[in-house]
Design a protein around this motif. Structure first.
Motif, mmCIF file in Angstrom:
data_model
loop_
_atom_site.group_PDB
_atom_site.id
_atom_site.type_symbol
_atom_site.label_atom_id
_atom_site.label_comp_id
_atom_site.label_asym_id
_atom_site.label_seq_id
_atom_site.Cartn_x
_atom_site.Cartn_y
_atom_site.Cartn_z
ATOM 1 N N UNK A 306 0.821 -1.213 0.000
ATOM 2 C CA UNK A 306 0.000 0.000 0.000
ATOM 3 C C UNK A 306 0.852 1.258 0.000
ATOM 4 N N UNK A 307 2.090 1.161 0.474
ATOM 5 C CA UNK A 307 3.008 2.290 0.342
ATOM 6 C C UNK A 307 3.267 2.565 -1.133
ATOM 7 N N UNK A 308 3.450 1.498 -1.900
ATOM 8 C CA UNK A 308 3.633 1.633 -3.343
ATOM 9 C C UNK A 308 2.357 2.170 -3.999
ATOM 10 N N UNK A 309 1.213 1.589 -3.630
ATOM 11 C CA UNK A 309 -0.062 2.032 -4.201
ATOM 12 C C UNK A 309 -0.365 3.472 -3.815
ATOM 13 N N UNK A 310 0.015 3.850 -2.589
ATOM 14 C CA UNK A 310 -0.244 5.211 -2.125
ATOM 15 C C UNK A 310 0.481 6.255 -2.937
ATOM 16 N N UNK A 315 -1.343 10.990 -6.869
ATOM 17 C CA UNK A 315 -1.507 11.783 -8.091
ATOM 18 C C UNK A 315 -2.981 12.016 -8.411
ATOM 19 N N UNK A 316 -3.864 11.185 -7.864
ATOM 20 C CA UNK A 316 -5.305 11.341 -8.096
ATOM 21 C C UNK A 316 -5.994 12.080 -6.958
ATOM 22 N N UNK A 317 -5.641 11.728 -5.731
ATOM 23 C CA UNK A 317 -6.336 12.303 -4.582
ATOM 24 C C UNK A 317 -5.623 13.504 -3.977
ATOM 25 N N UNK A 321 -5.712 14.096 1.057
ATOM 26 C CA UNK A 321 -6.722 13.039 1.080
ATOM 27 C C UNK A 321 -6.086 11.653 1.246
ATOM 28 N N UNK A 322 -4.898 11.466 0.665
ATOM 29 C CA UNK A 322 -4.236 10.166 0.787
ATOM 30 C C UNK A 322 -3.823 9.895 2.229
#
Length: 446
Positions: A306-310, A315-317, A321-322
């Motif tokens: 999730x660190x990678x996904x975050x 870039x989107x949120x 928000x992240x």
């Protein structure tokens, strides 16, 4: 920096820096073997871990400042050279004192490499890709910490305790040589000397704090006085210094302060989970060690992925928000922990640990990106050092809470409180560009 070189620069940096968390966690499983081989007690051998923690915590803010003064590339290369040299020396240590000494040098290398690696990433990565870069950085560092005990146990069972140092050599050598070739040379723009008085006072303060936390036998009225006095003198020194080790003006920047408080709170929750769960699951719920290991692995794996996904999610949120999402998941995880004692369901436990891991990892890249992008580029080293120090302080808070034996119910309630406090803290993580100019002007004018 040419775009086609960027992936290789990332690889060169990560090949070395992931060794820092690996060597922090891998050594724990080797203590019995080391103790038996060198003829020392486990209590004495534990200093192999303690000295690494002390040096890493004390030197990271100093190492970040050195990078700003003398070049992040130079400090990173020096760090990897020391890490390679000391790992080799650890292999041939014939007594505990030598091994502890070389572990201290290994930690010096790691402390020099880590914050300067983050600063280098800031310089070589376009702003719009910085979140993703730190997502990869967080994934690698998290996986390093997660697989350390597993890799260590496998190596020791096959080739003995020296193998946990042999494994460092090819990675450290590759990182050193590749970084020497690939990392761009950059002339530092900061023109000042290191605040040696402030560095010494900070070292005394942090060493005293870590000794008291990790070895309660050191707790006395004298160590409390020493910690309070050295901390007070450090603050006075930094406010008077023309080139302070820690630029307190940075904390006037809301984003910088929020980023560092976020990592402190997040790490306090994460390390409290890692430290308390084995105690709870083994002593009260009577789970076998293998099951506990798998549960902790699920937590660490979820955190790393999730660190990678975050990094991509940012870039989107956006950062705010992240990180907010990160603390909401951590709060949900803490609520789930409160229900653990009422159920022996493995499915529930795996779900609770996965939720907690998501909360620990998903905001990590955004916190680090916010900390760095909130200051001028020429102060990236010191910003990275401060961020790393707040990260370690969060871990020390967790150690204190667990050592107090306040009961898992109260501890999990405190973790829920930390996560909820993180919600308003995350609101300070705006997404503006380079808002740290007040600190820059102060630094230039010094």
């Amino acid at each position: 920096m040419a775009g086609n070189k960027h992936p290789f620069i990332i690889l060169a940096i990560l090949a070395g820096t992931f060794l820092v968390p690996v060597n922090s966690t891998m050594i724990a499983v080797g203590l019995p073997s080391i103790s038996q081989s060198l003829g020392s007690g486990l209590a004495s051998s534990s200093w192999i871990i303690t000295v690494y923690l002390i040096v890493m915590t004390v030197l990271q803010p100093i190492a970040g400042k050195l990078g700003d003064l003398y070049g992040n590339r130079r400090m990173f290369l020096l760090g990897m050279f020391l890490f390679l040299l000391s790992s080799t020396a650890c292999i041939f240590s014939t007594n505990l004192l030598w091994l502890i000494s070389f572990r201290a040098v290994q930690a010096v290398g790691g402390a020099l490499a880590s914050p300067n690696a983050s600063a280098i990433l800031r310089f070589v990565t376009p702003r719009e890709r910085l979140g993703k870069a730190f997502g990869v950085f967080g994934l690698t560092m998290g996986l390093g910490a997660a697989i350390g005990p597993l890799v260590g146990s496998l190596l020791i069972s096959q080739w003995g305790w020296t193998s946990i140092f042999w494994i460092n050599l090819p990675f450290a050598l590759f990182s050193l040589l590749a970084s020497f070739v690939l990392l761009p040379k950059r002339t530092p723009t900061v023109r000042a000397a290191l605040d040696w008085v402030g560095s010494a006072l900070l070292a005394v303060s942090l060493v005293t704090l870590i000794l008291v936390v990790s070895h309660p036998a050191f707790l006395s009225v004298w160590t409390i006085v020493l910690f309070g006095l050295s901390t007070a003198l450090f603050i006075v020194q930094e406010r008077r210094s023309g080139a302070p080790l820690i630029e307190f003006a940075l904390f006037r920047n809301r984003m910088f302060t929020s980023a560092n408080l976020s990592i402190l709170l997040s790490n306090a929750v994460m390390y409290s989970t890692i430290l308390i769960m084995p105690i709870l699951l083994q002593t009260e719920l009577l789970f076998p060690v293998t099951t506990i290991g798998m549960l902790l692995f699920v937590f660490s794996l979820a955190s790393s992925l999730c660190s990678f996904a975050g990094g991509h999610l940012e870039s989107r949120l956006g950062k705010k928000r992240t990180v907010l999402l990160s603390f909401l998941f951590s709060a949900l995880g803490a609520l789930a922990y409160l229900g653990i004692s009422m159920t022996h369901s493995l499915a529930y436990l795996y779900l609770a640990m996965a939720i907690g891991g998501i909360g620990a990892g998903i905001g990590m890249a955004s916190m680090q990106t916010a900390s760095l992008t909130s200051v001028p580029k020429e102060m990236s080293g010191i910003a990275s050092g401060i961020f790393s120090t707040f990260r370690y302080v969060g871990g020390m808070i967790a150690s204190v809470l667990v050592s107090l034996s306040i009961g898992h119910g109260l501890l999990f309630s405190l973790l829920l409180l930390f996560a909820l406090v993180g919600v308003p803290v995350s609101f300070g993580l705006g997404d503006g560009i380079e808002p740290g100019h007040a600190a820059k002007q102060k630094n230039v004018g010094a």
